[in-house]
Design an enzyme around this catalytic site. Structure first.
Site, PDB file in Angstrom:
ATOM      1  N   GLY A  18      28.343  15.615  -4.906  1.00 55.79           N
ATOM      2  CA  GLY A  18      28.025  14.562  -4.259  1.00 55.79           C
ATOM      3  C   GLY A  18      27.041  13.836  -4.318  1.00 55.79           C
ATOM      4  N   ILE A  96      26.048  18.522   7.745  1.00 58.04           N
ATOM      5  CA  ILE A  96      24.800  17.535   8.229  1.00 58.04           C
ATOM      6  C   ILE A  96      26.170  16.285   8.173  1.00 58.04           C
ATOM      7  CG2 ILE A  96      23.943  16.420   6.860  1.00 58.04           C
ATOM      8  CD1 ILE A  96      22.761  19.175   7.086  1.00 58.04           C
ATOM      9  N   GLU A  98      28.664  13.086   9.611  1.00 54.04           N
ATOM     10  CA  GLU A  98      28.751  12.493  10.362  1.00 54.04           C
ATOM     11  C   GLU A  98      30.158  11.867  10.653  1.00 54.04           C
ATOM     12  OE1 GLU A  98      26.384   8.796  11.112  1.00 54.04           O
ATOM     13  OE2 GLU A  98      25.741   9.209   9.399  1.00 54.04           O
ATOM     14  N   TYR A 159      11.495  14.096  14.000  1.00 53.11           N
ATOM     15  CA  TYR A 159      10.702  13.798  12.694  1.00 53.11           C
ATOM     16  C   TYR A 159       9.266  13.304  13.244  1.00 53.11           C
ATOM     17  CZ  TYR A 159      15.241  13.712   9.909  1.00 53.11           C
ATOM     18  OH  TYR A 159      15.629  14.389   9.962  1.00 53.11           O
ATOM     19  N   GLU A 209      18.501  13.012  25.125  1.00 55.90           N
ATOM     20  CA  GLU A 209      18.281  11.562  24.481  1.00 55.90           C
ATOM     21  C   GLU A 209      19.610  11.287  26.065  1.00 55.90           C
ATOM     22  OE1 GLU A 209      20.152  10.693  20.888  1.00 55.90           O
ATOM     23  OE2 GLU A 209      21.799  11.817  20.900  1.00 55.90           O
ATOM     24  N   HIS A 247      24.044   7.615  18.395  1.00 52.38           N
ATOM     25  CA  HIS A 247      24.947   9.195  18.203  1.00 52.38           C
ATOM     26  C   HIS A 247      25.595   8.995  19.292  1.00 52.38           C
ATOM     27  CE1 HIS A 247      21.345  11.467  17.446  1.00 52.38           C
ATOM     28  NE2 HIS A 247      21.951  11.017  16.388  1.00 52.38           N
TER      29      HIS A 247
END
Length: 294
Positions: A18, A96, A98, A159, A209, A247
């Site tokens: 993909g 990974i 979502e 990051y 968070e 999220h």
């Protein structure tokens, strides 16, 4: 050392043909990760970036010695990819993808745990042990090998923190993005325990968070179980109640899960809390100086 991934990681990419799978396979190879196989049903016999593609995980393991899998499979097929990797005997699975339904993940997480494998994610950026292996989508160039562990629910905030750490010559042992969904394979506590046992890691940065109670539970765990210093950063102090922020798990419900509540819990247990990603550097410097004095 490091945790979860290292120079001995032999990676299999599920969904390698993909767009996301092929792009990040190239990035992981460029970083030096040993990507030795890929899986896409119906695409067996092809190659992606020189990596052989198989129809099933079982077939891939018949020809290779993969010990880790990363999943870039679309959400409607992702849980089946998790089951397939687990049944084949893969011990570390990084998802990974979502948008996986929560109830599907409840079943998948239970299954993985019962089979003795470890799942990171879903909806996460993956895992990197700088200078050893990158299993995920994080930019490898901002990382530097060192002795700080990082565990986070937020990919992009990680990051920013890592960039500032590296810029100030603070390297990382391993950075783990556990994911921001309501149901995930590995919790803060699971990763904190691994860092506590890792000889390379001298201090840990926890990035949380709003939403849920994972950070509060982590604070209690740190207070009762950990000897290594931990620094926290909690995002979402200005988030309006009842609104999801980024999220799926970042939602304040019934007055619980606010950044203020989480920060108060860390402070209750005398765990330093940074006001911003940049202040993490100052707190790291302070706790490492204090550790060296004792």
């Amino acid at each position: 050392m490091s945790i979860l991934v290292d120079s001995n990681t032999r990676l299999l990419v599920q969904g390698i043909t993909g767009r996301e799978g092929s792009f990040h396979t190239r990035q992981m190879l460029d970083y030096g990760t040993k990507v030795i196989a890929g899986v896409t049903p119906g695409k067996g016999g092809q190659q992606v970036e020189g990596v052989p593609v198989y129809d099933t995980v079982k077939e891939a393991l018949g020809d290779t010695a993969a010990n880790t899998s990363i999943i870039y499979v679309p959400a409607r097929f992702a849980t089946e990819a998790i089951y397939e990797a687990t049944d084949a005997g893969i011990k570390l699975i990084v998802c990974i993808t979502e948008g996986i339904p929560t109830l599907d993940m409840v079943k998948a997480c239970y299954y993985v745990k019962q089979k003795g494998s470890k799942l990171i994610g879903p909806n996460c950026a993956g895992v990197i042990s700088p200078g050893k292996a990158k299993v995920g989508i994080m930019p490898g160039s901002i990382h530097k090998e060192g002795n700080l562990g990082v565990v986070s629910r937020s990919g992009t905030l990680t990051y920013e923190v890592v960039y500032n750490l590296t810029k100030n010559d603070f390297g990382q042992s391993t950075c783990v993005s556990i994911g921001g969904d309501p149901v995930i394979g590995s919790s803060f506590m699971d990763i904190l325990e691994l860092f506590e046992e890792d000889s390379q890691t001298k201090a840990i940065i926890l990035i949380g968070e709003i939403g849920g109670t994972d950070e509060e539970e982590a604070a209690k765990f740190i207070h009762s179980k950990m000897r290594k210093p931990v620094i926290a950063l909690i995002a979402g102090k200005t988030a309006p109640p009842g609104k999801r922020m980024g999220h799926a798990g970042a939602i304040i419900s019934g007055g619980t899960g606010t950044a203020e509540e989480k920060i108060k819990t860390f402070q209750k247990f005398s765990i330093p809390v940074a006001e911003s990603p940049l202040q993490v550097v100052d707190l790291v410097s302070a706790v490492l100086d204090e550790r060296d004095k004792t």
